[in-house]
Motif scaffolding. Structure first.
Motif, PDB file in Angstrom:
ATOM      1  N   MET A   1       0.843  -1.170   0.000  1.00 57.78           N
ATOM      2  CA  MET A   1       0.000   0.000   0.000  1.00 57.78           C
ATOM      3  C   MET A   1       0.895   1.242   0.000  1.00 57.78           C
ATOM      4  O   MET A   1       1.840   1.326   0.756  1.00 57.78           O
ATOM      5  CB  MET A   1      -0.885  -0.054   1.245  1.00 57.78           C
ATOM      6  N   SER A   2       0.574   2.167  -0.868  1.00 58.97           N
ATOM      7  CA  SER A   2       1.289   3.443  -0.952  1.00 58.97           C
ATOM      8  C   SER A   2       0.337   4.574  -0.609  1.00 58.97           C
ATOM      9  O   SER A   2      -0.852   4.501  -0.907  1.00 58.97           O
ATOM     10  CB  SER A   2       1.833   3.669  -2.358  1.00 58.97           C
ATOM     11  N   LEU A   3       0.890   5.611   0.010  1.00 54.98           N
ATOM     12  CA  LEU A   3       0.116   6.808   0.312  1.00 54.98           C
ATOM     13  C   LEU A   3       0.803   8.011  -0.312  1.00 54.98           C
ATOM     14  O   LEU A   3       2.039   8.078  -0.342  1.00 54.98           O
ATOM     15  CB  LEU A   3       0.009   7.018   1.826  1.00 54.98           C
ATOM     16  N   PRO A   4       0.030   8.978  -0.783  1.00 55.07           N
ATOM     17  CA  PRO A   4       0.622  10.183  -1.347  1.00 55.07           C
ATOM     18  C   PRO A   4       1.163  11.097  -0.249  1.00 55.07           C
ATOM     19  O   PRO A   4       0.670  11.093   0.888  1.00 55.07           O
ATOM     20  CB  PRO A   4      -0.541  10.843  -2.080  1.00 55.07           C
ATOM     21  N   CYS A   5       2.149  11.872  -0.616  1.00 56.13           N
ATOM     22  CA  CYS A   5       2.691  12.884   0.284  1.00 56.13           C
ATOM     23  C   CYS A   5       1.618  13.947   0.519  1.00 56.13           C
ATOM     24  O   CYS A   5       0.869  14.297  -0.390  1.00 56.13           O
ATOM     25  CB  CYS A   5       3.927  13.500  -0.352  1.00 56.13           C
ATOM     26  N   LEU A   6       1.552  14.465   1.744  1.00 57.44           N
ATOM     27  CA  LEU A   6       0.588  15.518   2.050  1.00 57.44           C
ATOM     28  C   LEU A   6       0.964  16.814   1.331  1.00 57.44           C
ATOM     29  O   LEU A   6       0.115  17.621   1.020  1.00 57.44           O
ATOM     30  CB  LEU A   6       0.509  15.733   3.566  1.00 57.44           C
ATOM     31  N   GLY A   7       2.248  16.975   1.064  1.00 59.26           N
ATOM     32  CA  GLY A   7       2.709  18.162   0.348  1.00 59.26           C
ATOM     33  C   GLY A   7       3.023  17.835  -1.092  1.00 59.26           C
ATOM     34  O   GLY A   7       2.185  17.299  -1.811  1.00 59.26           O
ATOM     35  N   ASP A   8       4.256  18.123  -1.502  1.00 55.99           N
ATOM     36  CA  ASP A   8       4.640  17.957  -2.900  1.00 55.99           C
ATOM     37  C   ASP A   8       5.557  16.770  -3.161  1.00 55.99           C
ATOM     38  O   ASP A   8       6.065  16.628  -4.254  1.00 55.99           O
ATOM     39  CB  ASP A   8       5.346  19.235  -3.394  1.00 55.99           C
ATOM     40  N   GLY A   9       5.785  15.926  -2.170  1.00 51.34           N
ATOM     41  CA  GLY A   9       6.726  14.826  -2.340  1.00 51.34           C
ATOM     42  C   GLY A   9       6.130  13.636  -3.060  1.00 51.34           C
ATOM     43  O   GLY A   9       4.970  13.638  -3.486  1.00 51.34           O
ATOM     44  N   ALA A  10       6.936  12.601  -3.162  1.00 52.36           N
ATOM     45  CA  ALA A  10       6.536  11.376  -3.852  1.00 52.36           C
ATOM     46  C   ALA A  10       5.658  10.508  -2.951  1.00 52.36           C
ATOM     47  O   ALA A  10       5.667  10.650  -1.729  1.00 52.36           O
ATOM     48  CB  ALA A  10       7.780  10.598  -4.258  1.00 52.36           C
ATOM     49  N   ASP A  11       4.933   9.592  -3.583  1.00 51.75           N
ATOM     50  CA  ASP A  11       4.175   8.595  -2.830  1.00 51.75           C
ATOM     51  C   ASP A  11       5.156   7.733  -2.029  1.00 51.75           C
ATOM     52  O   ASP A  11       6.316   7.555  -2.422  1.00 51.75           O
ATOM     53  CB  ASP A  11       3.393   7.687  -3.780  1.00 51.75           C
ATOM     54  N   THR A  12       4.677   7.187  -0.917  1.00 51.07           N
ATOM     55  CA  THR A  12       5.509   6.353  -0.060  1.00 51.07           C
ATOM     56  C   THR A  12       4.841   4.993   0.108  1.00 51.07           C
ATOM     57  O   THR A  12       3.659   4.921   0.456  1.00 51.07           O
ATOM     58  CB  THR A  12       5.710   7.016   1.316  1.00 51.07           C
ATOM     59  N   ARG A  13       5.616   3.950  -0.126  1.00 52.71           N
ATOM     60  CA  ARG A  13       5.123   2.588   0.086  1.00 52.71           C
ATOM     61  C   ARG A  13       5.394   2.236   1.545  1.00 52.71           C
ATOM     62  O   ARG A  13       6.543   2.195   1.982  1.00 52.71           O
ATOM     63  CB  ARG A  13       5.853   1.636  -0.857  1.00 52.71           C
ATOM     64  N   LEU A  14       4.343   2.010   2.306  1.00 54.02           N
ATOM     65  CA  LEU A  14       4.474   1.804   3.744  1.00 54.02           C
ATOM     66  C   LEU A  14       5.325   0.590   4.087  1.00 54.02           C
ATOM     67  O   LEU A  14       6.067   0.608   5.065  1.00 54.02           O
ATOM     68  CB  LEU A  14       3.096   1.704   4.398  1.00 54.02           C
ATOM     69  N   ALA A  15       5.259  -0.465   3.296  1.00 48.48           N
ATOM     70  CA  ALA A  15       6.036  -1.672   3.563  1.00 48.48           C
ATOM     71  C   ALA A  15       7.539  -1.426   3.452  1.00 48.48           C
ATOM     72  O   ALA A  15       8.331  -2.210   3.968  1.00 48.48           O
ATOM     73  CB  ALA A  15       5.619  -2.792   2.622  1.00 48.48           C
ATOM     74  N   ASP A  16       7.931  -0.343   2.790  1.00 46.15           N
ATOM     75  CA  ASP A  16       9.354  -0.034   2.634  1.00 46.15           C
ATOM     76  C   ASP A  16       9.926   0.741   3.819  1.00 46.15           C
ATOM     77  O   ASP A  16      11.138   0.940   3.901  1.00 46.15           O
ATOM     78  CB  ASP A  16       9.591   0.783   1.356  1.00 46.15           C
ATOM     79  N   LEU A  17       9.079   1.198   4.718  1.00 49.01           N
ATOM     80  CA  LEU A  17       9.546   2.010   5.843  1.00 49.01           C
ATOM     81  C   LEU A  17      10.305   1.150   6.844  1.00 49.01           C
ATOM     82  O   LEU A  17       9.887   0.049   7.187  1.00 49.01           O
ATOM     83  CB  LEU A  17       8.370   2.702   6.533  1.00 49.01           C
ATOM     84  N   ARG A  18      11.424   1.681   7.325  1.00 50.84           N
ATOM     85  CA  ARG A  18      12.258   1.000   8.313  1.00 50.84           C
ATOM     86  C   ARG A  18      12.528   1.963   9.459  1.00 50.84           C
ATOM     87  O   ARG A  18      12.599   3.166   9.287  1.00 50.84           O
ATOM     88  CB  ARG A  18      13.598   0.556   7.697  1.00 50.84           C
ATOM     89  N   GLY A  19      12.726   1.398  10.626  1.00 49.95           N
ATOM     90  CA  GLY A  19      12.957   2.214  11.813  1.00 49.95           C
ATOM     91  C   GLY A  19      14.411   2.256  12.208  1.00 49.95           C
ATOM     92  O   GLY A  19      15.265   1.858  11.429  1.00 49.95           O
ATOM     93  N   PRO A  20      14.630   2.735  13.407  1.00 48.97           N
ATOM     94  CA  PRO A  20      13.576   3.091  14.345  1.00 48.97           C
ATOM     95  C   PRO A  20      12.742   4.262  13.827  1.00 48.97           C
ATOM     96  O   PRO A  20      13.270   5.269  13.391  1.00 48.97           O
ATOM     97  CB  PRO A  20      14.314   3.442  15.630  1.00 48.97           C
ATOM     98  N   LEU A  21      11.419   4.046  13.882  1.00 47.56           N
ATOM     99  CA  LEU A  21      10.483   4.983  13.276  1.00 47.56           C
ATOM    100  C   LEU A  21       9.230   5.096  14.137  1.00 47.56           C
ATOM    101  O   LEU A  21       8.723   4.090  14.630  1.00 47.56           O
ATOM    102  CB  LEU A  21      10.108   4.468  11.873  1.00 47.56           C
ATOM    103  N   VAL A  22       8.757   6.327  14.297  1.00 46.78           N
ATOM    104  CA  VAL A  22       7.486   6.591  14.954  1.00 46.78           C
ATOM    105  C   VAL A  22       6.525   7.093  13.878  1.00 46.78           C
ATOM    106  O   VAL A  22       6.827   8.066  13.180  1.00 46.78           O
ATOM    107  CB  VAL A  22       7.648   7.641  16.080  1.00 46.78           C
ATOM    108  N   VAL A  23       5.398   6.398  13.727  1.00 43.92           N
ATOM    109  CA  VAL A  23       4.372   6.775  12.755  1.00 43.92           C
ATOM    110  C   VAL A  23       3.162   7.281  13.534  1.00 43.92           C
ATOM    111  O   VAL A  23       2.580   6.533  14.317  1.00 43.92           O
ATOM    112  CB  VAL A  23       3.959   5.579  11.862  1.00 43.92           C
TER     113      VAL A  23
END
Length: 134
Positions: A1-23
């Protein structure tokens, strides 16, 4: 699943996110989200280089107000837009705010539902769930 950037950035695929990360799942119309915003802004400053943050603007009909809210509250980390509630099932979102903690392998190790009550609570969760001392 990908979500668009709230601003002007690229879409982000959530499965690609790595931490340590706070969402943090939030919305500008959500009073508890407004309460906890200063804690997230402070975490971003003190955790720079140790913990990444990402925000997900959830079910928000007014993205322009969401961008304004993020800017006014010093939430200067990346934000994604989720107008269709795509994260509702994977994160079991009843409503915002929801804060997920993601380890270096991309695994969600803990999900806090509801408002973060203090800076100490957020800092302790980062330490306990991600192993990062601030």
């Amino acid at each position: 699943m990908s979500l668009p950037c709230l601003g002007d950035g690229a879409d982000t695929r959530l499965a690609d996110l790595r931490g340590p990360l706070v969402v943090n799942v939030w919305a500008q119309w959500c009073p508890p989200c407004r309460e906890e915003a200063p804690f997230l802004a402070a975490l971003q400053k003190k955790a720079a280089g140790k913990v990444k943050l990402i925000g997900i603007d959830y079910a928000d009909p007014r993205p322009e107000l969401a961008r304004k809210f993020a800017g006014e509250n010093g939430l200067a980390y990346p934000h994604l837009a989720d107008p269709d509630k795509l994260v509702q099932q994977p994160l079991k979102v009843g409503g915002p705010p929801v804060t997920a903690f993601v380890d270096q392998d991309g695994k969600i190790v803990y999900v806090h539902r509801g408002v973060l009550k203090s800076q100490q609570q957020l800092d302790d969760l980062v330490k306990d769930k991600l192993g990062v001392t601030l």
